[in-house]
Each structure stands twice: as structure tokens, then as C-alpha cells.
Design a protein around this motif. Structure first.
Motif, short mmCIF file in Angstrom:
data_model
loop_
_atom_site.label_atom_id
_atom_site.label_comp_id
_atom_site.label_asym_id
_atom_site.label_seq_id
_atom_site.Cartn_x
_atom_site.Cartn_y
_atom_site.Cartn_z
N ILE A 409 0.84 -1.20 0.00
CA ILE A 409 0.00 0.00 0.00
C ILE A 409 0.87 1.25 0.00
O ILE A 409 0.60 2.23 -0.72
CB ILE A 409 -0.96 -0.01 1.21
N LEU A 410 1.93 1.24 0.81
CA LEU A 410 2.84 2.37 0.85
C LEU A 410 3.55 2.53 -0.49
O LEU A 410 3.69 3.65 -1.00
CB LEU A 410 3.87 2.17 1.97
N LEU A 411 3.98 1.42 -1.07
CA LEU A 411 4.65 1.47 -2.37
C LEU A 411 3.71 2.02 -3.44
O LEU A 411 4.14 2.76 -4.34
CB LEU A 411 5.12 0.06 -2.75
N LEU A 412 2.43 1.71 -3.33
CA LEU A 412 1.44 2.21 -4.29
C LEU A 412 1.37 3.73 -4.28
O LEU A 412 1.08 4.35 -5.32
CB LEU A 412 0.06 1.62 -3.96
N GLN A 413 1.68 4.34 -3.12
CA GLN A 413 1.64 5.81 -3.05
C GLN A 413 2.68 6.44 -3.99
O GLN A 413 2.47 7.53 -4.50
CB GLN A 413 1.89 6.29 -1.62
N THR A 414 3.79 5.75 -4.21
CA THR A 414 4.79 6.29 -5.14
C THR A 414 4.33 6.16 -6.58
O THR A 414 4.77 6.94 -7.44
CB THR A 414 6.14 5.56 -4.97
N ILE A 415 3.45 5.22 -6.86
CA ILE A 415 2.93 5.03 -8.22
C ILE A 415 1.86 6.08 -8.54
O ILE A 415 1.82 6.64 -9.63
CB ILE A 415 2.38 3.61 -8.39
N ARG A 416 1.01 6.35 -7.56
CA ARG A 416 -0.07 7.32 -7.78
C ARG A 416 0.30 8.70 -7.27
O ARG A 416 -0.55 9.59 -7.18
CB ARG A 416 -1.35 6.85 -7.07
N PHE A 417 1.56 8.93 -6.98
CA PHE A 417 2.01 10.16 -6.33
C PHE A 417 1.63 11.44 -7.09
O PHE A 417 1.10 12.36 -6.47
CB PHE A 417 3.53 10.10 -6.14
N PRO A 418 1.86 11.55 -8.40
CA PRO A 418 1.48 12.80 -9.08
C PRO A 418 0.00 13.12 -8.95
O PRO A 418 -0.38 14.26 -8.71
CB PRO A 418 1.88 12.54 -10.53
N LYS A 419 -0.86 12.11 -9.08
CA LYS A 419 -2.29 12.35 -8.95
C LYS A 419 -2.65 12.75 -7.53
O LYS A 419 -3.48 13.62 -7.31
CB LYS A 419 -3.07 11.09 -9.35
N ALA A 420 -2.00 12.10 -6.56
CA ALA A 420 -2.29 12.43 -5.16
C ALA A 420 -1.92 13.88 -4.86
O ALA A 420 -2.65 14.60 -4.18
CB ALA A 420 -1.53 11.48 -4.23
N LEU A 421 -0.79 14.33 -5.41
CA LEU A 421 -0.38 15.71 -5.18
C LEU A 421 -1.34 16.69 -5.82
O LEU A 421 -1.68 17.72 -5.26
CB LEU A 421 1.04 15.93 -5.72
N LYS A 422 -1.78 16.38 -7.05
CA LYS A 422 -2.70 17.28 -7.74
C LYS A 422 -4.01 17.39 -6.95
O LYS A 422 -4.55 18.48 -6.78
CB LYS A 422 -2.98 16.78 -9.15
N ALA A 423 -4.49 16.26 -6.44
CA ALA A 423 -5.72 16.29 -5.65
C ALA A 423 -5.53 17.13 -4.40
O ALA A 423 -6.42 17.90 -4.00
CB ALA A 423 -6.12 14.86 -5.27
N SER A 424 -4.34 17.02 -3.78
CA SER A 424 -4.06 17.82 -2.58
C SER A 424 -4.02 19.30 -2.91
O SER A 424 -4.53 20.14 -2.18
CB SER A 424 -2.73 17.37 -1.97
#
Length: 435
Positions: A409-424
Motif C-alpha cells: 500500500i505504501l509502495l502504491l503511493q509512489t505510483i499514484r504520487f502525481p495524482k495524489a499531489l494534484k488532488a491535494s
């Protein structure tokens, strides 16, 4: 780009000023000091640390390794020497080393390192979020029960390593890369696990630094290590290489002594606890499989950091990559001990605005179960044997599998990181903070 506090209906929880922060640290320190005065240390490790402290005072640096069975490299032995010399003032003949005073002195460096780590976390976060949020995250770490237990109850020195890793990370954020590299070099001879943070330094800087930066770190690091270990090994017919040869033999002996898939670590090898890592699967040894998986992780994190090179701030990516890399060092290779999970917790705390907070607390809980299992097994053997072995084995399998799921799950955050930042960035409820 900034990291911001999560907004909820109880914002007053975050309204910590510097008085509240340092008051909280004082309470955390008092809690540590109460615990170190209790006779509940991990007896095996505590007896070893005491013996090493006494032997190095009595035998001197040059004779220490010939006289003792110490498996630590030299750097932390200077701390044990200082503790032993100080304690000798109160007990010149070392005749009462079983008392509270000597035990508390042995534990004190890790206790102070825990408080120092909380202060470093706040300092690292302040430029990237609100001051109250930085203080709150730092206190969340200072009162982490697993961190407190390992330093103040168990008596291990992992807290010192965490402090040094945070210090190296802070230097990188200040663009003091050479200083960070020299510190990491010294960390590797405090405990070999200091090498865990070294790939992060390289992967986060190779595409932004001149080639001579790496040369300066290498030459400076080698020189520092040589100076630190020289009193323990001296020089002989091999000349300048004598200290390095002695250190290599010491580290190799220690590594070979723990040649198991898992040394009580509830990671992907938890099912093979105390099974030699030269055992093969499909003709490939567990050791090679573990190294290969770690190599893949490091390559991916290198690619991830390179992808973020054009972002205004590298800090969010650095936080997530460091946390993922350090837990990866615990989860993937063989020969890991139960406490090596701790190194990632401080960086998960820093990255708590990027990852779900429950991941931080979940690893805290599973780490506490893992450390508690070992503490019970070796410190309270009668109670340990009273628990059915099937229950214990099932628990190891379940916690190991859960840790593996958390890691993915933590590793997945690095995969979806750009989208997560944009949402933030698009979140209208995000509080304003400085860049």
C-alpha cells in the motif's frame, strides 16, 4: 508545492505553540527517564552493552576486539567508553554494575536521541507546513509507544541510528549534500544499518550534482572512517589498509553469524524465521531473491525521484521515497532483525500528510507485536513457553502477511504520487502555508 495539515472539525488539536511543544517533549523525556529506572531491560543486550563498556575502559581501544566478543563496529564503542569512564567515578572497580545507575546510563543515549529526533522532525517540517502541525507530528513521534519501548525499556541503540538518519535527511533538504554523505559514512560504523539511507542520498542527488560531489563524499567518508577505526586496529605490515581489513573481517563475521532468512523479523521472510538464507527456491537462494527484490525497489524509487526532478519542491517526494526505502530494507532482504522496522517510522511521520495516518500507526502496532514477541521469547522464557507454539506461529504468519500488505500500500503511493499531489493542491479546504 507544500505539505499541509489535514483539516478537520477539531482544529484546536493542531494549535500547538512552541511552549506546548517543548512542554510535551519534557513530558516525553520524563516518561523515558521513569522507564529506564525500572529493572525491565532486555537482559541479553543490556548485559552485552555493560560488558563492552567495562572492557573498553579496562582493556583500551587497541585490545578491545581481542578481548571481547563484540559484533559492533567501532563508532558506538566511543559512546560506551565515555559511559564506562563516567560510571567508574561512582564504582571504580565495577563491582556493582547490576544496579539502576549503570543501566540508566547505558540507555540514556537512545533516550536523548528519541527527544532529539522529535526536535529534528519539527525542524524538517516547519518550512513545508504550519508550525502547529509540525509540532503535532513531532510529538506524535515522541510519544510513539514502540519508539519509547525500544529505547527506554529494551535498551537498544536504534534510536541513535534514527536520529542520525534524520540529521542526514535534514542536511539533504538544506542542500548540504557533502555533509550528509560524510555523516552517512560515519553511520555505517555506528551500526551497519546506517547503509540503509545511503541509496536515498545517491538517488535523490545524482542528476542535480556535479560529479566531484560524489568523489568528495567518497574520499572524505573513507578518511573519516579510517580515523575513527584506527585506534581499534592500529597499523601493521599492511600499512594504511590495516584498519579497513580489520573492520571488513568484523562486519563479515557478524553478517555470517546471522545468515538466516529472518532473524525474528515479521517481513516477507517471516515464515522462514531462523532458516538459513542459503536455502533455495527454484534453484535460487533466499539471500539472492531478497537482494534482487531490494534492488528492484531501489531502481523504482530512483526512477520515481527522477520523475519529480522538475517539481518546485522535492520535499514531498523525498519524504515518501525515504519512508518507502527504509521499510523496504526491513521487508525485502534476508537477515533482518525485528527492530529494523523502526528506522522508517520517523520518515512515515514526516510523510503523514502524503500517506494515510493509519499506515504509520499500523506499522507501529505490528512493530510492537514483533518487538514484544522477541522481548517475551528471550526475556520471559517461561511465559513464552506457556503460549501454544501453534498460536505463536500463526501470529508470525498473520503479522508478516499484514506487514507485506502495508508495504505494498505504501509502495502504491509512489505510483499514484502525481495524482495524489494534484488532488491535494486542488483541495479547497487545505489551509494556506508558505512555500
Amino acid at each position: 508545492m507544500t505539505i499541509s495539515a489535514e483539516v478537520n472539525n477539531n482544529q484546536k488539536l493542531w494549535q500547538l505553540d512552541w511552549r506546548g511543544f517543548y512542554g510535551g517533549l519534557a513530558i516525553a523525556l520524563a516518561l523515558h527517564l521513569i522507564l529506564i529506572s525500572l529493572p525491565i531491560a532486555f537482559s541479553i543486550d543490556m548485559n552485552l552493552f555493560k560488558a563492552w563498556s567495562i572492557w573498553i575502559v579496562q582493556q583500551g581501544f587497541g585490545n578491545f576486539y581481542n578481548y571481547s566478543n563484540c559484533d559492533y563496529p567501532p563508532a558506538y564503542l566511543y559512546v560506551l567508553w565515555a559511559i564506562g569512564k563516567t560510571y567508574q567515578i561512582f564504582d571504580p572497580d565495577f563491582g556493582h554494575t547490576g544496579g539502576v545507575l549503570f543501566t540508566a546510563m547505558i540507555k540514556l543515549p537512545s533516550v536523548l536521541a528519541d527527544i532529539g529526533s522529535a526536535m529534528l522532525i519539527a525542524k524538517i517540517l516547519k518550512p513545508h507546513t504550519t508550525e502547529p502541525h509540525a509540532y503535532a507530528i513531532a510529538l506524535m513521534y515522541a510519544f510513539n509507544p514502540l519508539i519509547i519501548f525500544v529505547s527506554a525499556v529494551w535498551g537498544q541503540v536504534d534510536g541513535v541510528m534514527i536520529f542520525l538518519m534524520l540529521w542526514a535527511f535534514a542536511l539533504i533538504q538544506k542542500n548540504q549534500v557533502i555533509r550528509s554523505g560524510l555523516l552517512i559514512a560515519v553511520m555505517t560504523i555506528v551500526k551497519p544499518q546506517g547503509i540503509f539511507i545511503a541509496p536515498f542520498l545517491f538517488l535523490s542527488q545524482w542528476f542535480r550534482r556535479a560529479w566531484w560531489t560524489g568523489v568528495a563524499i567518497a574520499l572524505g567518508g573513507i578518511s573519516l572512517i579510517w580515523l575513527i577505526i584506527l585506534p581499534f586496529y592500529g597499523m601493521s605490515v599492511n600499512g594504511l589498509l590495516t584498519p579497513f581489513l580489520g573492520l571488513y573481517q568484523r562486519l563479515q563475521s557478524t553478517a555470517n553469524y546471522y545468515d538466516y532468512a529472518s532473524v525474528n523479523a515479521f517481513n516477507i521472510w517471516g515464515w522462514a524465521n531462523w532458516v538459513h538464507d542459503y536455502t533455495t527456491f527454484a534453484g535460487i537462494s533466499y539471500k539472492v531473491i531478497g537482494v534482487a527484490l531490494l534492488g528492484i525497489l531501489i531502481l523504482w524509487l530512483g526512477f520515481f525521484l527522477y520523475q519529480q526532478r522538475d517539481q518546485e519542491s522535492q520535499f514531498p517526494a523525498h519524504c515518501l521515497a525515504a519512508a518507502t526505502m527504509l521499510i523496504g530494507f526491513f521487508m525485502l532482504p534476508t537477515r533482518m532483525h525485528e527492530r529494523y522496522m523502526l528506522y522508517s517510522l520517523a520518515f512515515m511521520a514526516i510523510a503523514v500528510s502524503l500517506i494515510a495516518k493509519w499506515i504509520y500507526w499500523s506499522f507501529t502496532i505490528t512493530g510492537a507485536v514483533n518487538v514484544g514477541y522477541v522481548y517475551l521469547r528471550y526475556n520471559h522464557e517461561a511465559l513464552y513457553k506457556a503460549i501454544p507454539s501453534d498460536w505463536l506461529q500463526t501470529g508470525i504468519y498473520v503479522i508478516s502477511a499484514f506487514n507485506a500488505a502495508l508495504f505494498l500500500i505504501l509502495l502504491l503511493q509512489t505510483i499514484r504520487f502525481p495524482k495524489a499531489l494534484k488532488a491535494s493542491d486542488d483541495d479547497p479546504h487545505r489551509p494556506a502555508s508558505s512555500s
